[in-house]
Design an enzyme around this catalytic site. Structure first.
Site, PDB file in Angstrom:
ATOM      1  N   ARG A  44     -70.571 -42.301 -31.159  1.00  0.00           N
ATOM      2  CA  ARG A  44     -71.875 -42.828 -31.564  1.00  0.00           C
ATOM      3  C   ARG A  44     -72.718 -43.215 -30.350  1.00  0.00           C
ATOM      4  O   ARG A  44     -73.938 -42.994 -30.336  1.00  0.00           O
ATOM      5  CB  ARG A  44     -71.686 -44.032 -32.492  1.00  0.00           C
ATOM      6  CG  ARG A  44     -72.984 -44.490 -33.115  1.00  0.00           C
ATOM      7  CD  ARG A  44     -72.810 -45.386 -34.340  1.00  0.00           C
ATOM      8  NE  ARG A  44     -74.013 -45.334 -35.147  1.00  0.00           N
ATOM      9  CZ  ARG A  44     -74.812 -46.376 -35.375  1.00  0.00           C
ATOM     10  NH1 ARG A  44     -74.513 -47.553 -34.888  1.00  0.00           N
ATOM     11  NH2 ARG A  44     -75.904 -46.222 -36.092  1.00  0.00           N
ATOM     12  N   HIS A  48     -76.361 -41.634 -29.647  1.00  0.00           N
ATOM     13  CA  HIS A  48     -77.571 -42.455 -29.571  1.00  0.00           C
ATOM     14  C   HIS A  48     -78.231 -42.396 -28.195  1.00  0.00           C
ATOM     15  O   HIS A  48     -79.442 -42.586 -28.073  1.00  0.00           O
ATOM     16  CB  HIS A  48     -77.280 -43.902 -29.981  1.00  0.00           C
ATOM     17  CG  HIS A  48     -77.265 -44.084 -31.457  1.00  0.00           C
ATOM     18  ND1 HIS A  48     -77.563 -45.271 -32.076  1.00  0.00           N
ATOM     19  CD2 HIS A  48     -77.011 -43.210 -32.462  1.00  0.00           C
ATOM     20  CE1 HIS A  48     -77.475 -45.118 -33.395  1.00  0.00           C
ATOM     21  NE2 HIS A  48     -77.138 -43.875 -33.650  1.00  0.00           N
ATOM     22  N   HIS A 171     -69.858 -37.714 -39.265  1.00  0.00           N
ATOM     23  CA  HIS A 171     -69.534 -38.860 -40.127  1.00  0.00           C
ATOM     24  C   HIS A 171     -68.167 -38.727 -40.806  1.00  0.00           C
ATOM     25  O   HIS A 171     -67.812 -39.595 -41.596  1.00  0.00           O
ATOM     26  CB  HIS A 171     -70.655 -39.105 -41.147  1.00  0.00           C
ATOM     27  CG  HIS A 171     -71.832 -39.814 -40.548  1.00  0.00           C
ATOM     28  ND1 HIS A 171     -73.007 -40.026 -41.233  1.00  0.00           N
ATOM     29  CD2 HIS A 171     -72.014 -40.392 -39.331  1.00  0.00           C
ATOM     30  CE1 HIS A 171     -73.860 -40.681 -40.450  1.00  0.00           C
ATOM     31  NE2 HIS A 171     -73.286 -40.909 -39.295  1.00  0.00           N
ATOM     32  N   TRP A 187     -66.564 -43.073 -44.253  1.00  0.00           N
ATOM     33  CA  TRP A 187     -66.958 -41.888 -45.031  1.00  0.00           C
ATOM     34  C   TRP A 187     -65.740 -41.122 -45.536  1.00  0.00           C
ATOM     35  O   TRP A 187     -65.832 -40.414 -46.523  1.00  0.00           O
ATOM     36  CB  TRP A 187     -67.805 -40.953 -44.174  1.00  0.00           C
ATOM     37  CG  TRP A 187     -69.185 -41.437 -43.839  1.00  0.00           C
ATOM     38  CD1 TRP A 187     -70.326 -41.154 -44.541  1.00  0.00           C
ATOM     39  CD2 TRP A 187     -69.595 -42.247 -42.723  1.00  0.00           C
ATOM     40  NE1 TRP A 187     -71.412 -41.751 -43.933  1.00  0.00           N
ATOM     41  CE2 TRP A 187     -70.999 -42.425 -42.819  1.00  0.00           C
ATOM     42  CE3 TRP A 187     -68.920 -42.844 -41.666  1.00  0.00           C
ATOM     43  CZ2 TRP A 187     -71.728 -43.164 -41.886  1.00  0.00           C
ATOM     44  CZ3 TRP A 187     -69.648 -43.589 -40.741  1.00  0.00           C
ATOM     45  CH2 TRP A 187     -71.023 -43.748 -40.857  1.00  0.00           C
TER      46      TRP A 187
END
Ligand code: CCH
Length: 287
Positions: A44, A48, A171, A187
């Protein structure tokens, strides 16, 4: 071994492999975090750092590591990523020659490979930038929205519909934290292994709105322990997106190939690599 010319250290593939191995070792040691791994939060962080890219202005992207500074580090979308940055600090201290920008992306590559994902070819050459290069808030996707928003955000980076769907398969990893995004839960049932389970669950499970005081999210009817964001649901309610989700649900090999290609593209957005610079394949730990 490592090239040292007139005091200027020119790292080679073997030097990047040493950094990779140290990240992999830390991942193995620090297994008391979340579902047993910092891997997802490293992916992540790399996403980002990269996903702020704007192809029109050439601003944002992984070249700069401007999330180190308060304006960008404090953007709502980046809540919790300090855990990933702190995790990597000892690695940076041990290998001070690597830029934070290259280190964050290398950690994403390492995390994906160590979590049994596809090989992700790595190319270094990013340089850290100053605080003035921080990107404005609002460039990363807002989970409460739908297919139009996904296209707005990812087309701005230069991706197409197939690439949006392939990227979303990330995810399969990790979870939402109420303390970070406000959303809650994983998820998939294997949040520390790269799989095509995200697509399978999206297509084969029944999803209904979770009854709670938090932001609107979906839960699976069978176990009520998994979640989907409104943006995840758009991957199967939009006809064009859905066709790709169906392909990836059926064929994990195809997903691995497309995911590797698209994540390399994501990680390289806006990076002015030196002429003739080449991608390297770093060796996973357990093969
Ligand atoms: Fe994501 N993501 N993501 N995501 N994401 C969150 C967590 C992870 C959106 C929203 C969220 C990508 C695309 C999107 C990961 C990788 C990728 C969370 C929970 C939200 C909200 C944060 C929390 O609470 O900790 C939205 C919207 C989009 C739109 O497309 C893409 C692309 C990638 C990578 C290629 C990973 C991994 C996580 C798990 C992090 C963790 O800490 O476990």
């Amino acid at each position: 071994s490592s090239g040292e010319t007139a005091g200027i250290f020119t790292p080679k593939q073997e030097d990047y492999q040493k950094v990779y191995d140290d990240i992999a070792k830390l991942l193995e040691e620090k297994d008391d975090y979340d579902d047993g791994s910092y891997g997802p939060v490293l992916v992540r962080l790399a996403w980002h750092a990269s996903g702020t890219y704007d192809k029109e202005t050439g601003t944002g992207g992984s070249n700069g590591a401007t999330m180190r500074f308060a304006p960008e580090g404090d953007h709502g979308a980046n809540a919790g990523l300090v855990a990933a940055r702190d995790f990597l600090e000892p690695v940076k201290q041990k290998h001070p020659w690597i830029s934070y920008s290259d280190l964050w992306i290398l950690s994403g590559v390492c995390a994906i490979q160590e979590m049994q994902g596809p090989v992700i070819p790595y190319r270094p050459g990013r340089h850290d930038k100053d605080i003035v290069a921080c990107t404005p808030d609002g460039r990363l996707p807002d989970a409460s929205q739908g297919n139009k928003h996904l296209r707005d955000i990812f087309y701005r980076m230069g991706f197409n519909d197939q690439e949006i769907v392939a990227l979303s398969g990330a995810h399969a990893l990790g979870r939402c934290h109420t303390t970070r995004s406000g959303y809650e839960g994983p998820w998939t049932f294997s949040p520390t292994v790269v799989t095509n389970e995200y697509y399978k669950l999206l297509l084969n499970e029944k999803w209904s709105w979770k009854k709670w005081n938090g932001p609107k999210q979906l839960e699976d009817k069978t176990t009520r322990s998994l979640m989907m964001l409104p943006t995840d649901m758009a991957i199967v309610t939009d006809k064009t997106f859905k066709q790709w989700a169906e392909k990836y649900a059926k064929d994990e090999e195809l997903f691995f190939k497309d995911f590797s290609n698209v994540i390399v593209k994501l990680f390289e957005l806006g990076v002015p690599f030196a002429e003739g610079s080449e991608k390297m394949t770093l060796k996973p730990t357990n093969v």
